[in-house]
Write a protein that holds these residues in place. Structure first.
Motif, PDB file in Angstrom:
ATOM      1  N   SER A 142      -7.768  -2.838   0.128  1.00 23.58           N
ATOM      2  CA  SER A 142      -6.888  -2.811  -1.028  1.00 23.58           C
ATOM      3  C   SER A 142      -7.388  -1.718  -1.966  1.00 23.58           C
ATOM      4  O   SER A 142      -8.544  -1.734  -2.383  1.00 23.58           O
ATOM      5  N   ARG A 177      -1.924  -2.600  -6.680  1.00 27.72           N
ATOM      6  CA  ARG A 177      -2.725  -2.106  -5.571  1.00 27.72           C
ATOM      7  C   ARG A 177      -1.864  -1.998  -4.319  1.00 27.72           C
ATOM      8  O   ARG A 177      -0.783  -2.560  -4.255  1.00 27.72           O
ATOM      9  N   GLU A 228      -2.236  -1.538   0.246  1.00 29.08           N
ATOM     10  CA  GLU A 228      -3.125  -1.672   1.395  1.00 29.08           C
ATOM     11  C   GLU A 228      -3.161  -0.380   2.197  1.00 29.08           C
ATOM     12  O   GLU A 228      -2.139   0.273   2.390  1.00 29.08           O
TER      13      GLU A 228
END
Length: 118
Positions: free
Chosen positions: A94, A104, A106
């Motif tokens: 993240s 955030r 991934e």
């Protein structure tokens, strides 16, 4: 006997520079995958080992580090693989959303083994 780790670097889809520390007789390449705003995924090669083949057998423990201060990322993966069976590892992290974004996102790194014998 395994050799010491080497240093490398690569740039991802968004222009972030990553530094890598890798076992030269194990790691063939690192790919990075990000989800795009359109819902699709983008995968690209972040780093490719400049060697064409192994010089020696890799040791029973293999370490790979991926570091990118801009993405607040510093990850090190250690694998015990005394039987030399691991071919691929995926690590999902993240990281902060790109400039101006909130939250955030991934990022997935795929570490691939597979350098041929000399």
């Amino acid at each position: 006997m395994a050799r010491h780790n080497r240093q490398g670097e690569g740039t991802d889809q968004r222009g972030f520079l990553y530094e890598l520390s890798y076992q030269p007789d194990w790691l063939r390449r690192v790919k990075v995958t990000r989800n795009l705003a359109s819902g699709r995924q983008s995968t690209m090669t972040l780093f490719r080992n400049p060697q064409n083949c192994r010089e020696r057998e890799p040791g029973p423990r293999v370490r790979t580090r991926i570091f990118c201060p801009e993405q607040e990322l510093d990850v090190e993966v250690t694998v015990s693989d005394s039987c030399r069976q691991v071919r691929q590892l995926r690590v999902t992290c993240s990281v902060p959303s790109p400039a101006g974004g909130r939250g955030r996102e991934e990022v997935t790194f795929t570490l691939e083994n597979g350098l041929p014998d000399p």
